[in-house]
Scaffold this motif. Sequence first.
Motif, PDB file in Angstrom:
ATOM      1  N   GLN A   1      82.769  19.975  58.963  1.00  0.00           N
ATOM      2  CA  GLN A   1      82.297  19.096  58.027  1.00  0.00           C
ATOM      3  C   GLN A   1      81.244  18.585  58.554  1.00  0.00           C
ATOM      4  O   GLN A   1      79.969  18.145  57.858  1.00  0.00           O
ATOM      5  CB  GLN A   1      83.184  18.142  57.628  1.00  0.00           C
ATOM      6  CG  GLN A   1      84.241  19.011  56.754  1.00  0.00           C
ATOM      7  CD  GLN A   1      85.430  18.151  55.771  1.00  0.00           C
ATOM      8  OE1 GLN A   1      86.123  17.587  56.741  1.00  0.00           O
ATOM      9  NE2 GLN A   1      85.687  18.172  54.699  1.00  0.00           N
ATOM     10  N   THR A   2      81.400  17.578  59.674  1.00  0.00           N
ATOM     11  CA  THR A   2      80.107  17.032  59.986  1.00  0.00           C
ATOM     12  C   THR A   2      78.753  18.025  60.362  1.00  0.00           C
ATOM     13  O   THR A   2      77.788  17.608  60.319  1.00  0.00           O
ATOM     14  CB  THR A   2      80.499  16.240  61.483  1.00  0.00           C
ATOM     15  OG1 THR A   2      80.771  17.195  62.435  1.00  0.00           O
ATOM     16  CG2 THR A   2      81.584  15.377  61.136  1.00  0.00           C
TER      17      THR A   2
ATOM     18  N   ARG B   1      76.416  18.496  57.273  1.00  0.00           N
ATOM     19  CA  ARG B   1      75.231  17.519  57.132  1.00  0.00           C
ATOM     20  C   ARG B   1      74.090  18.118  57.431  1.00  0.00           C
ATOM     21  O   ARG B   1      73.171  17.618  56.925  1.00  0.00           O
ATOM     22  CB  ARG B   1      75.756  16.192  57.858  1.00  0.00           C
ATOM     23  CG  ARG B   1      77.016  15.725  57.539  1.00  0.00           C
ATOM     24  CD  ARG B   1      77.386  14.465  58.307  1.00  0.00           C
ATOM     25  NE  ARG B   1      78.737  14.123  57.716  1.00  0.00           N
ATOM     26  CZ  ARG B   1      79.434  13.004  58.790  1.00  0.00           C
ATOM     27  NH1 ARG B   1      78.716  12.430  59.703  1.00  0.00           N
ATOM     28  NH2 ARG B   1      80.604  12.781  58.377  1.00  0.00           N
TER      29      ARG B   1
ATOM     30  N   GLU C   1      71.950  19.276  54.762  1.00  0.00           N
ATOM     31  CA  GLU C   1      71.641  18.426  53.650  1.00  0.00           C
ATOM     32  C   GLU C   1      70.582  17.452  53.839  1.00  0.00           C
ATOM     33  O   GLU C   1      69.819  17.527  54.777  1.00  0.00           O
ATOM     34  CB  GLU C   1      73.073  17.556  53.336  1.00  0.00           C
ATOM     35  CG  GLU C   1      74.192  18.370  52.994  1.00  0.00           C
ATOM     36  CD  GLU C   1      75.572  17.610  53.253  1.00  0.00           C
ATOM     37  OE1 GLU C   1      75.293  16.120  53.547  1.00  0.00           O
ATOM     38  OE2 GLU C   1      76.486  17.808  52.651  1.00  0.00           O
TER      39      GLU C   1
END
Length: 294
Positions: A155-156, A159, A162
Amino acid sequence: MALEKTRRKVKLGRYMQALRKDTVPVLRPEDIAPQFRIAATTITRMEGGLTLPGFTLLQALLGLYGVTDKQRAEATRLWEHAKQGSTSVENVTDLPTKYRAFRHDESDAVLERALDVVAVPGLLQTARYAETIGEATRRHHRPEGWDLRAAAERQTRQRLLEGTNPLRLYAIMDEAVIRRVIGSPEIMAEQLEYLLTAGARRNVTVQVVPFGVGAYGTMSGPMIVLSFEDDPDLAYLEYAAGGETVENAKDVQAFVETFEEVRRKVALSPKESAELIRAALDGLRNDDREHGMA
């Protein structure tokens, strides 16, 4: 604090090692250490890209090596570049050293090419999918709870896709990846939905290699190629117990050419790939409904 090798520190270390070995007579780390009241390992770790020297020590070493103004300026530039790149990467403390170095490299990259024949590429894995993969690979010397940390780590990583200047990602996977049910039909459906959502982003291209093409590219395991603004490409090859970074220009170029051949000539187009993923997702949902009615 754990020692972490990063691409930027390696570049500085190699440059400083070359300057040291250019001295006459050649200075050894054990010759230098007593003059600055440091351990010889301070020099070897710095040259190996494991540590970043303080600015004062860097300048003192340059003075000892008798460098030119141009060499001093270049060493200082590399040091500043390495220091800027020392931002910590989250959720990698218990992961292999070489993988942590790859994560630092990935955070510097502007383009990533990922080809995987067995699983969804890491940057596109959902938390529950990643947790299931992590649980399955725990026997390869993974610490307790690694599966949960792997999910957080995925999940990190996402980023990077994004923000105002996101990483550009080309992700290619085998049809087997979207057909194999990982975890449960619910987890797999969630993963396929995410692939469709991610593939709709302007900076993400998702393609699938259909079963019908037979053998292609590199089928020995996952392959990632990272591209940077100012530095040469590098490749990262994953295997069951870890991974390996490849920096040899000829080898990396071969991986780039392999990837591009698969992307342009073998894989389905992004639109066709999305249709195949959507069909696999519909199949999962239909099977789930049929089982629910049985």
